[in-house]
Write an enzyme that holds these catalytic residues in place. Structure first.
Site, mmCIF file in Angstrom:
data_model
loop_
_atom_site.group_PDB
_atom_site.id
_atom_site.type_symbol
_atom_site.label_atom_id
_atom_site.label_comp_id
_atom_site.label_asym_id
_atom_site.label_seq_id
_atom_site.Cartn_x
_atom_site.Cartn_y
_atom_site.Cartn_z
ATOM 1 N N HIS A 1 0.818 -1.211 0.000
ATOM 2 C CA HIS A 1 0.000 0.000 0.000
ATOM 3 C C HIS A 1 0.853 1.262 0.000
ATOM 4 O O HIS A 1 0.528 2.236 -0.681
ATOM 5 C CB HIS A 1 -0.920 -0.009 1.221
ATOM 6 C CG HIS A 1 -1.866 1.144 1.286
ATOM 7 N ND1 HIS A 1 -2.985 1.225 0.484
ATOM 8 C CD2 HIS A 1 -1.864 2.261 2.045
ATOM 9 C CE1 HIS A 1 -3.630 2.351 0.752
ATOM 10 N NE2 HIS A 1 -2.970 2.997 1.695
ATOM 11 N N HIS B 1 -10.106 2.873 -0.150
ATOM 12 C CA HIS B 1 -10.225 2.411 1.232
ATOM 13 C C HIS B 1 -11.069 1.140 1.207
ATOM 14 O O HIS B 1 -12.042 1.002 1.943
ATOM 15 C CB HIS B 1 -10.853 3.493 2.120
ATOM 16 C CG HIS B 1 -10.113 3.682 3.410
ATOM 17 N ND1 HIS B 1 -10.715 3.766 4.638
ATOM 18 C CD2 HIS B 1 -8.779 3.789 3.657
ATOM 19 C CE1 HIS B 1 -9.805 3.930 5.574
ATOM 20 N NE2 HIS B 1 -8.624 3.951 5.006
ATOM 21 N N HIS C 1 -10.372 -2.400 1.691
ATOM 22 C CA HIS C 1 -10.369 -3.449 2.704
ATOM 23 C C HIS C 1 -10.988 -3.002 4.026
ATOM 24 O O HIS C 1 -11.798 -3.730 4.609
ATOM 25 C CB HIS C 1 -8.946 -3.974 2.898
ATOM 26 C CG HIS C 1 -8.391 -4.646 1.682
ATOM 27 N ND1 HIS C 1 -7.865 -3.927 0.622
ATOM 28 C CD2 HIS C 1 -8.289 -5.953 1.333
ATOM 29 C CE1 HIS C 1 -7.461 -4.776 -0.314
ATOM 30 N NE2 HIS C 1 -7.708 -6.007 0.090
ATOM 31 N N ARG D 1 -7.582 15.096 3.878
ATOM 32 C CA ARG D 1 -6.344 15.594 4.489
ATOM 33 C C ARG D 1 -5.209 15.685 3.473
ATOM 34 O O ARG D 1 -4.328 16.541 3.588
ATOM 35 C CB ARG D 1 -5.944 14.729 5.690
ATOM 36 C CG ARG D 1 -6.811 14.947 6.908
ATOM 37 C CD ARG D 1 -6.181 14.344 8.157
ATOM 38 N NE ARG D 1 -5.867 12.940 7.993
ATOM 39 C CZ ARG D 1 -6.755 11.944 8.066
ATOM 40 N NH1 ARG D 1 -8.032 12.210 8.308
ATOM 41 N NH2 ARG D 1 -6.381 10.689 7.911
ATOM 42 N N ASP E 1 -5.917 8.686 -10.893
ATOM 43 C CA ASP E 1 -6.425 7.326 -11.070
ATOM 44 C C ASP E 1 -6.269 6.506 -9.804
ATOM 45 O O ASP E 1 -5.402 6.763 -8.979
ATOM 46 C CB ASP E 1 -5.730 6.618 -12.237
ATOM 47 C CG ASP E 1 -4.221 6.519 -12.044
ATOM 48 O OD1 ASP E 1 -3.769 5.847 -11.104
ATOM 49 O OD2 ASP E 1 -3.481 7.114 -12.846
ATOM 50 N N ASN F 1 -3.414 6.207 -6.872
ATOM 51 C CA ASN F 1 -3.314 5.158 -5.867
ATOM 52 C C ASN F 1 -3.392 3.807 -6.566
ATOM 53 O O ASN F 1 -4.057 3.676 -7.594
ATOM 54 C CB ASN F 1 -4.479 5.342 -4.886
ATOM 55 C CG ASN F 1 -4.560 4.257 -3.824
ATOM 56 O OD1 ASN F 1 -5.612 3.661 -3.630
ATOM 57 N ND2 ASN F 1 -3.489 3.993 -3.123
#
Length: 772
Positions: A62, A113, A115, A134, A519, A557
């Protein structure tokens, strides 16, 4: 000594050097044996428990992008000087920043987000919104809007309702409390997402050029300050475990606490940050999201002068029993880390005190090139921060052409029975309209506030969301997000191009000029060579398409390990396109407002039903090849739509995508309740397609527009001059009766009331009353 006391014995750097053979739980933290060996080689000793915690979260899939990095470089390589012209900040920062003119800039980014939203749907989705907001704050911007891309399991599965209720209420709770309008997105249902929903949140902010801030710790002697919420035990190991591993068929086997969000604390944090920026009290800033303090300290140090000293026991805690390792890994929300000049520290603290934001000075920037962390006077970490944050492992995973894909592609929709009679066409058009993926999503979107802030120019169900940036000039931006996992399952390279093309087209249909891309690439396990082939193809396709369309990728991400057991999700690259509009008064809605206007179909229709909503809804079929991508045609269409909007020649525009012309017509009718008479004969004659393909084909580079009759000649001339095929296919019309009607001449007619009933009932009947 009691067991409890023994658990809190600090593992210092000196102790690590003296006990080289001590066994450490690296595998439980997500590290592979060779990665652990690399850490020992880097340090010249075994890591302390604190260092092991830092490396485990920062070297996770991640945070490190270790399986995707070699492919993501294409986004930075396939660019031209023209693409960089308005790009103020590109990939590598918290979010991309684009110059939109008049001294204004827009920053935007989409992140996953997934999982956490399966483990705990409400908090997982809520903190997904909080985290991406944030990222926007950390660039020096005021957040002004959010969007979301959602994928759930089959709509009739009981577990789906639980996840949908939690995710939607979490998004609405956090966004509404922040006072941010949710201006667009998509929601799709498919059994392939049953054990692995996708929750991709996008946020966008605005700033003046001079207010731009970056994540770096420069200036030896500058103070490192943590401010915001206190640090607790929520989210510990989230990046290394939740976001970097697959779920077993029985559900998640590793359940670290999902982060808990407090939107009211974040709202105060936003205003506090903006005042700090206004008063020029911040040298560098980083939000605390995945990997928490481990990430913030190592990234700030790596991007600055290379050194930092931290007193970890200065961190304000919600739970005083937390160990040093837990503090380093905690992903508690609503926290920021700033670098502040010593002479400005008192002013900084005065601002945070004014906003009642708890603040602690943790340490300072050094010139040593080392990140040193002390815990109650003892050194528990001493590392080169670049080895933690930047120079982690990079893998070139095995890639394999899927064994099943040729058979899937050979199973074309051309073998499926097509409707011929008017009654059959009518029945199937209604079936699409009421299907889970094309039905009205107001059950979801009505839980969001679209217009809070007073600057929303377009929102659901228009093709793009639009926000006014400057009240005097009307300058604004439009943004759209799109994805189609079914297309990508058939061909990930072309499917990624199609996602970009649709988002690009949606922005153009609103009257804006596409300018930049973000993306979120959602895929299965990178340890599966067939998944890595899908990923490599999608990145190649998306980067090629961005180059051809002339719009840069600003960041985003990657979300891997989206699968349950051995079954991965469809490859689902989500693409967001940002566009600029010089005056939001020229915006174009996606529906007919006035009777007596001519309806034009722009673009060419082909017999392209493979992977279509029609094939899925009517026949339960997926196979063949996705529609052909013609990016040159997309560009001509976008330029034509923009020119027409600037000249005031069109009063509505709606792109053609899922469900084809039939869906676009019904949505245009339903937008403002104005009916239409449409004839398909000219489409059939010009393009050589039958009525079913004319209605349900998903050929690209197409849109329908409504044109006032007095502007008809000018509009035709505009299209001819730009090489965009334009065919008059109908007129907006009230109908002969008292109720507006959508009439497909010589085939069928449906009253608007029936269309609305079919369109709106699906989600409400399935999910019942809104919870909360």
């Amino acid at each position: 000594m009691t067991d409890t006391t023994a658990q809190h014995v600090v593992d210092t750097v000196a102790n690590a050097a003296a006990t080289p053979e001590r066994e450490q739980p690296f595998a439980a933290l997500g590290l592979k044996p060779d990665e652990y060996a690399s850490i020992r080689e880097i340090l010249g000793r075994r890591p302390t428990n604190g260092e092991l915690a830092m490396y485990s979260v920062m070297w996770s899939e991640h945070c490190s992008y270790k399986s995707s990095k070699i492919y993501l470089r294409q986004f930075g390589q396939k660019v031209t000087p023209a693409m960089k012209k308005n790009l103020m900040v590109g990939m590598g920062e918290n979010a991309g920043v684009v110059d939109i003119g008049e001294g204004w800039a827009v920053t935007f980014k989409v992140e996953s987000h997934n999982h956490p939203s399966y483990i705990e749907p409400f908090q997982g989705a809520a903190t997904g919104v909080g985290g991406i907001v944030r990222d926007i704050i950390s660039m020096g911007a005021r957040p002004v809007a959010v969007m979301d891309q959602l994928r759930f399991g089959a709509i009739d599965e009981p577990d789906t309702a639980h996840v949908v209720h939690g995710v939607v209420s979490g998004i609405s709770f956090y966004g509404n409390c922040l006072g941010l309008p949710n201006i667009g997105g998509e929601t799709y249902f498919d059994p392939v997402y049953q054990g692995n929903p996708l929750v991709n949140a996008l946020s966008v902010g605005v700033l003046r050029h001079e207010d731009l801030h970056l994540a770096n710790a420069s200036g030896v002697g500058n103070k490192v300050v943590l401010f915001g919420a206190r640090t607790g035990g929520d989210g510990i190991g989230g990046a290394s475990i939740l976001a970097s591993d697959t779920f077993s068929e029985g559900g998640p086997t590793k359940r670290p606490a999902v982060q808990v969000g407090d939107p009211f604390a974040e709202k105060v944090l936003i205003e506090c940050c903006l005042e700090l920026y206004r008063d020029k009290l911040v040298e560098g800033i980083q939000d605390l999201g995945a990997a928490g303090i481990s990430c913030a300290t190592s990234e700030l140090a790596s991007n600055g002068d290379g050194g930092m000293f931290i007193e970890l026991d200065s961190v304000l805690l919600r739970d005083p029993s937390l160990t040093a390792e837990e503090i380093l890994m905690s992903e508690s929300q609503e926290r920021m880390m700033a670098v502040v000049k010593p002479e400005l520290l008192d002013q900084f603290l005065a601002v945070t005190a004014k906003w009642d934001v708890e603040t602690s000075v943790l340490g300072e920037v050094t010139g040593t090139g080392r990140l040193v962390i002390n815990w109650h006077g003892e050194e528990i970490a001493n590392v080169d921060p670049r080895t933690v944050a930047i120079d982690g492992p990079v893998y070139e995973r095995p890639v394999a052409y899927p064994s099943w894909i040729d058979a899937l592609r050979a199973d074309s929709a051309s073998a499926l029975a097509l409707p011929v009679s008017g009654d059959a066409l009518r029945e199937q058009a209604l079936a699409l309209l009421g299907s889970a993926n094309l039905a009205d999503k107001s059950w979801i979107t009505d839980q969001y506030d679209y217009f809070v802030g007073g600057n929303t120019a377009l929102a659901f169900p228009d093709d793009a969301g639009m926000i006014r940036v400057d009240e005097e000039s009307g300058l604004g931006f439009a943004i759209a997000t799109d994805a189609n996992g079914r297309y990508c399952q058939l061909d990930p390279k072309e499917g990624a191009k199609l996602a970009l093309a649709e988002a690009y087209r949606n922005v153009a249909a609103s009257g804006a000029v596409p300018a930049a891309v973000t993306d979120c690439l959602n895929f299965g396990s990178p340890e599966n060579p067939e998944v890595m082939w899908q990923f490599s193809q999608a990145v190649e396709g998306l980067s090629d398409a961005c180059l051809e369309l002339g719009i840069p990728v600003t960041g985003g991400n990657v979300s891997f390990y989206n699968q349950t057991g051995d079954v991965p999700i469809f490859p689902t690259p989500v693409v967001g396109v940002l566009g600029v509009i010089d005056d939001v008064a020229r915006r174009i809605p996606a529906g007919w407002q006035d009777e007596g206007e001519n309806i034009y179909l722009l673009g060419i229709t082909r017999e392209e039903l493979d992977g279509s909503a029609w094939a899925a809804t009517v026949h339960g079929h997926l196979g063949g090849r996705p529609p052909a991508v013609d990016l040159a045609a997309e560009r001509r269409l976008a330029e034509t739509l923009h020119a027409a909007s600037q000249q005031g020649l069109i009063s509505s525009a709606h792109d053609l995508a899922d469900g084809g012309l039939a869906q676009a017509l019904t949505e245009s009718v339903l937008r403002f309740g104005v009916g239409a008479r449409v004839w398909l004969g000219d489409i059939a004659e010009r393009d050589g397609v039958d009525a079913a393909s004319a209605l349900f084909s998903e050929s690209t580079a197409r849109a329908i527009v409504s044109v006032p009759r007095e502007d008809d000649v000018k509009f035709r001339g505009l299209c001819d001059g730009r090489g965009v095929p334009a065919l008059r296919i109908g007129v907006t019309d009230a109908g002969a009766g008292t109720e507006p009607v959508l009439e497909i001449q010589d085939l069928f007619a449906i009253e608007v009331a029936e269309l609305r009933s079919v369109h709106r009932s699906t989600l409400a009947e399935r999910f019942g009353p809104v919870v909360g």
